[in-house]
Enzyme design. Structure first.
Site, mmCIF file in Angstrom:
data_model
loop_
_atom_site.group_PDB
_atom_site.id
_atom_site.type_symbol
_atom_site.label_atom_id
_atom_site.label_comp_id
_atom_site.label_asym_id
_atom_site.label_seq_id
_atom_site.Cartn_x
_atom_site.Cartn_y
_atom_site.Cartn_z
ATOM 1 N N LYS A 190 -1.589 69.453 -37.754
ATOM 2 C CA LYS A 190 -1.401 68.746 -36.544
ATOM 3 C C LYS A 190 -2.203 69.668 -35.234
ATOM 4 O O LYS A 190 -2.460 68.883 -34.528
ATOM 5 C CB LYS A 190 0.020 69.669 -36.595
ATOM 6 N N ARG A 198 -6.743 83.643 -39.141
ATOM 7 C CA ARG A 198 -4.906 83.947 -38.849
ATOM 8 C C ARG A 198 -4.029 84.903 -39.816
ATOM 9 O O ARG A 198 -4.633 84.392 -41.194
ATOM 10 C CB ARG A 198 -4.418 82.929 -38.883
ATOM 11 N N ARG A 215 11.405 72.636 -35.035
ATOM 12 C CA ARG A 215 11.616 72.832 -37.099
ATOM 13 C C ARG A 215 12.867 72.867 -37.126
ATOM 14 O O ARG A 215 12.169 73.648 -38.508
ATOM 15 C CB ARG A 215 10.073 73.908 -36.391
HETATM 16 P P1 AP5 Z 1 -4.423 73.077 -38.334
HETATM 17 O O1 AP5 Z 1 -4.717 71.747 -37.781
HETATM 18 O O2 AP5 Z 1 -5.109 74.103 -38.372
HETATM 19 O O3 AP5 Z 1 -3.690 72.541 -39.147
HETATM 20 P P2 AP5 Z 1 -1.888 72.876 -38.659
HETATM 21 O O4 AP5 Z 1 -0.679 71.172 -39.451
HETATM 22 O O5 AP5 Z 1 -2.364 73.252 -36.629
HETATM 23 O O6 AP5 Z 1 -1.590 74.062 -39.134
HETATM 24 P P3 AP5 Z 1 -0.906 75.054 -38.544
HETATM 25 O O7 AP5 Z 1 -1.053 76.618 -40.049
HETATM 26 O O8 AP5 Z 1 -1.159 75.388 -37.369
HETATM 27 O O9 AP5 Z 1 0.791 74.789 -38.801
HETATM 28 P P4 AP5 Z 1 2.626 75.772 -38.687
HETATM 29 O O10 AP5 Z 1 3.032 74.672 -37.877
HETATM 30 O O11 AP5 Z 1 2.603 76.691 -39.705
HETATM 31 O O12 AP5 Z 1 1.690 76.587 -37.649
HETATM 32 P P5 AP5 Z 1 1.853 77.107 -35.541
HETATM 33 O O13 AP5 Z 1 0.572 78.247 -36.238
HETATM 34 O O14 AP5 Z 1 2.415 75.830 -35.521
HETATM 35 O O15 AP5 Z 1 -5.594 72.106 -39.939
HETATM 36 C C1 AP5 Z 1 -5.668 73.241 -40.771
HETATM 37 C C2 AP5 Z 1 -7.231 72.974 -41.655
HETATM 38 O O16 AP5 Z 1 -7.102 72.142 -42.047
HETATM 39 C C3 AP5 Z 1 -8.208 73.616 -40.721
HETATM 40 O O17 AP5 Z 1 -9.162 74.404 -41.330
HETATM 41 C C4 AP5 Z 1 -8.674 72.163 -39.956
HETATM 42 O O18 AP5 Z 1 -10.048 72.204 -39.892
HETATM 43 C C5 AP5 Z 1 -8.464 71.171 -42.052
HETATM 44 N N1 AP5 Z 1 -8.217 69.962 -41.737
HETATM 45 C C6 AP5 Z 1 -7.915 69.233 -40.464
HETATM 46 N N2 AP5 Z 1 -7.023 68.011 -41.041
HETATM 47 C C7 AP5 Z 1 -7.674 68.134 -42.292
HETATM 48 C C8 AP5 Z 1 -8.160 66.421 -42.600
HETATM 49 N N3 AP5 Z 1 -8.299 65.400 -42.355
HETATM 50 N N4 AP5 Z 1 -9.151 66.852 -43.569
HETATM 51 C C9 AP5 Z 1 -9.739 68.382 -44.504
HETATM 52 N N5 AP5 Z 1 -9.584 68.818 -43.120
HETATM 53 C C10 AP5 Z 1 -8.997 68.992 -42.551
HETATM 54 O O19 AP5 Z 1 2.928 78.274 -36.403
HETATM 55 C C11 AP5 Z 1 3.133 79.739 -36.835
HETATM 56 C C12 AP5 Z 1 4.568 80.331 -36.446
HETATM 57 O O20 AP5 Z 1 4.831 80.622 -35.777
HETATM 58 C C13 AP5 Z 1 5.584 79.921 -37.236
HETATM 59 O O21 AP5 Z 1 5.000 80.621 -39.092
HETATM 60 C C14 AP5 Z 1 6.125 80.556 -36.826
HETATM 61 O O22 AP5 Z 1 6.781 82.152 -37.920
HETATM 62 C C15 AP5 Z 1 6.397 80.179 -35.439
HETATM 63 N N6 AP5 Z 1 6.961 79.325 -34.886
HETATM 64 C C16 AP5 Z 1 5.852 77.801 -34.167
HETATM 65 N N7 AP5 Z 1 6.546 76.745 -34.078
HETATM 66 C C17 AP5 Z 1 8.371 77.252 -34.646
HETATM 67 C C18 AP5 Z 1 9.128 76.803 -34.316
HETATM 68 N N8 AP5 Z 1 9.342 75.648 -33.560
HETATM 69 N N9 AP5 Z 1 10.311 77.576 -34.252
HETATM 70 C C19 AP5 Z 1 10.179 78.670 -35.782
HETATM 71 N N10 AP5 Z 1 9.318 79.347 -34.939
HETATM 72 C C20 AP5 Z 1 8.481 78.596 -34.760
#
Ligand code: AP5
Ligand code: ZN
Length: 215
Positions: free
Chosen positions: A13, A160, A88
């Site tokens: 994402k 992270r 979410r």
């Molecule tokens: P990346 O693009 O970083 O993936 P992502 O989907 O953004 O993953 P996140 O871990 O950031 O998502 P998340 O939803 O768990 O975390 P968030 O920060 O929102 O890609 C991942 C890896 O794959 C990278 O190394 C990239 O290079 C590689 N890659 C990408 N595309 C690829 C491809 N096509 N092929 C191969 N490799 C590829 O949330 C963190 C925390 O915040 C949550 O756990 C929660 O505690 C809190 N939080 C955030 N939002 C909310 C909410 N709305 N409600 C409640 N809590 C929340």
């Protein structure tokens, strides 16, 4: 244009949001990035959110909803925005529906990116990020410089704290329980487009561009 990117942790994402924001000139809003910044700067919200984030649990809905309401009221969102990591939960989705209705706005599309869990674990445990500019790397798929310095801003890359195997597995469980029901929620609203997140970053981006280009 108002777009939501929906998908499990690690489906890409953040990676795709950057590309979409550039190509379609819309503001990218990542709740994870905002929260990590609040934790780093030790705000009230950051102090409250930290313990949930470290365990891979969701931060309580009321905190997130207030945070998003503030963010989308800023002037830079006037031409549209892209939400990465929100909503979410069903509660967040319902509040968001009301929020945009009050502003006479319309959610154009929800793009669900689908990737199998084994691939997700590999993507997240090998991810490295820049703590300063937010650039996202992967030790195999998007390798950083050998000295682990961000080639955009020169900061030292980090892993992270929620990217350990154990926490990733919990995040996947939380996704299945709380966030997956949103697929159905937006399907019923006729707003959902599902794509595979497999293939390289450009291939996935082509699939997304096709959907957004047709709007
Ligand atoms: P990346 O693009 O970083 O993936 P992502 O989907 O953004 O993953 P996140 O871990 O950031 O998502 P998340 O939803 O768990 O975390 P968030 O920060 O929102 O890609 C991942 C890896 O794959 C990278 O190394 C990239 O290079 C590689 N890659 C990408 N595309 C690829 C491809 N096509 N092929 C191969 N490799 C590829 O949330 C963190 C925390 O915040 C949550 O756990 C929660 O505690 C809190 N939080 C955030 N939002 C909310 C909410 N709305 N409600 C409640 N809590 C929340
Ligand atoms: Zn950087």
């Amino acid at each position: 244009m108002i777009v939501v990117l929906l998908g499990a942790p690690g489906v890409g994402k953040g990676t795709q949001s950057e590309n979409i924001a550039k190509k379609f000139s819309i503001v990218q809003i990542s709740t994870g990035d905002i929260l990590r910044n609040e934790v780093k700067t030790q705000t009230d919200l950051g102090e409250k959110a930290k313990k949930y984030m470290e365990k891979g649990e969701l931060v309580p809905d009321e905190l997130i909803i207030k945070m998003i309401e503030n963010r989308i009221s800023k002037t830079d969102c006037a031409n549209g925005f892209l939400l990465d990591g929100f909503p979410r939960t069903i509660e967040q989705a319902k509040s968001f529906d009301k929020m945009i209705e009050r502003k006479s706005l319309n959610l154009d599309r929800v793009i669900y990116i689908d990737v199998a869990n084994d691939e997700i674990v590999e993507r997240l445990t090998l991810r490295r990020v820049c703590p300063t500019c937010g650039a996202i790397y992967h030790l195999k798929n998007k390798p950083p410089r050998q000295d682990m310095i961000c080639d955009i801003c020169g900061s030292k890359l980090v892993q992270r704290s929620d990217d350990t195997k154990e926490t990733v597995e919990n995040r996947l469980k939380v996704f299945k329980e709380h966030t997956k029901p949103l697929i159905d929620y937006y399907e019923k609203q006729g707003k959902l487009s599902s794509i595979s997140g497999l293939g390289n970053v450009d291939e996935v981006f082509t699939r997304i561009s096709k959907i957004l280009g047709d709007l």
